[in-house]
Design a protein around this motif. Structure first.
Motif, PDB file in Angstrom:
ATOM      1  N   ASN A 127       0.856  -1.190   0.000  1.00  0.00           N
ATOM      2  CA  ASN A 127       0.000   0.000   0.000  1.00  0.00           C
ATOM      3  C   ASN A 127       0.889   1.235   0.000  1.00  0.00           C
ATOM      4  O   ASN A 127       1.993   1.214   0.552  1.00  0.00           O
ATOM      5  N   HIS A 128       0.369   2.296  -0.586  1.00  0.00           N
ATOM      6  CA  HIS A 128       1.063   3.580  -0.609  1.00  0.00           C
ATOM      7  C   HIS A 128       0.029   4.661  -0.322  1.00  0.00           C
ATOM      8  O   HIS A 128      -1.058   4.653  -0.889  1.00  0.00           O
ATOM      9  N   THR A 129       0.358   5.593   0.554  1.00  0.00           N
ATOM     10  CA  THR A 129      -0.549   6.690   0.881  1.00  0.00           C
ATOM     11  C   THR A 129       0.089   8.013   0.486  1.00  0.00           C
ATOM     12  O   THR A 129       1.291   8.220   0.682  1.00  0.00           O
ATOM     13  N   ALA A 130      -0.747   8.906  -0.071  1.00  0.00           N
ATOM     14  CA  ALA A 130      -0.274  10.236  -0.468  1.00  0.00           C
ATOM     15  C   ALA A 130      -1.412  11.226  -0.345  1.00  0.00           C
ATOM     16  O   ALA A 130      -2.577  10.843  -0.285  1.00  0.00           O
ATOM     17  N   ALA A 131      -1.067  12.497  -0.307  1.00  0.00           N
ATOM     18  CA  ALA A 131      -2.067  13.555  -0.308  1.00  0.00           C
ATOM     19  C   ALA A 131      -2.659  13.705  -1.701  1.00  0.00           C
ATOM     20  O   ALA A 131      -1.984  13.434  -2.691  1.00  0.00           O
ATOM     21  N   THR A 132      -3.909  14.120  -1.768  1.00  0.00           N
ATOM     22  CA  THR A 132      -4.530  14.385  -3.060  1.00  0.00           C
ATOM     23  C   THR A 132      -4.630  15.886  -3.292  1.00  0.00           C
ATOM     24  O   THR A 132      -4.518  16.676  -2.355  1.00  0.00           O
ATOM     25  N   VAL A 133      -4.851  16.261  -4.519  1.00  0.00           N
ATOM     26  CA  VAL A 133      -4.994  17.659  -4.898  1.00  0.00           C
ATOM     27  C   VAL A 133      -6.426  17.874  -5.359  1.00  0.00           C
ATOM     28  O   VAL A 133      -6.927  17.130  -6.194  1.00  0.00           O
ATOM     29  N   ALA A 134      -7.075  18.876  -4.805  1.00  0.00           N
ATOM     30  CA  ALA A 134      -8.458  19.194  -5.200  1.00  0.00           C
ATOM     31  C   ALA A 134      -8.445  19.999  -6.500  1.00  0.00           C
ATOM     32  O   ALA A 134      -7.670  20.944  -6.635  1.00  0.00           O
TER      33      ALA A 134
END
Length: 136
Positions: A127-134
């Motif tokens: 698994n990899h987690t990252a911030a998203t961009v709106a």
């Protein structure tokens, strides 16, 4: 690609769409009525059309999911087949995106002319987690 390989890929696509749309009937359409779904990393085993939609419940914590299917490999023998389907499953929650690298290890059969899953084991490699961009 043979017509059988195309039909098996269509099974994987119905499963992914059923998950992403939270559609129990579409999800069931990928499986024979007494099929089994196992997710060892989550200690989950579900059997049969009555239990299979239970896989949707843990996904309710996510605002959206997006399954992107990739490589496929099938060994076909008449009306039975085994295969492996690669997937990147994206899960959106609170400005974060969790991406799971998945391999579906499958057993299929063709009954009454229709290919469906008899058994699917979901292997989560990482698994990899990252911030998203709106986007506005």
């Amino acid at each position: 690609m043979t017509s059988t390989e195309f039909a098996l890929q269509a099974v994987a696509a119905r499963y992914a769409a059923g998950i992403d749309r939270r559609d129990p009937e579409l999800l069931r359409s990928a499986f024979h009525p007494k099929a089994r779904l196992a997710i060892p990393a989550m200690d989950v085993v579900m059997e049969g059309h009555d239990q299979l939609p239970g896989v949707l419940q843990p996904l309710s914590q996510f605002e959206k999911t997006f399954h992107f299917l990739g490589n496929t490999r099938y060994d076909i023998d008449g009306d039975t087949a085994t295969g492996e389907v690669y997937c990147l499953a994206h899960h959106l929650k609170g400005g974060q995106i969790l991406v799971s690298a998945i391999r579906y290890q499958d057993t299929y059969s063709r009954r009454d002319g229709e290919w469906r899953l008899d058994d699917r084991t979901v292997i989560i490699d990482w698994n990899h987690t990252a911030a998203t961009v709106a986007w506005s």
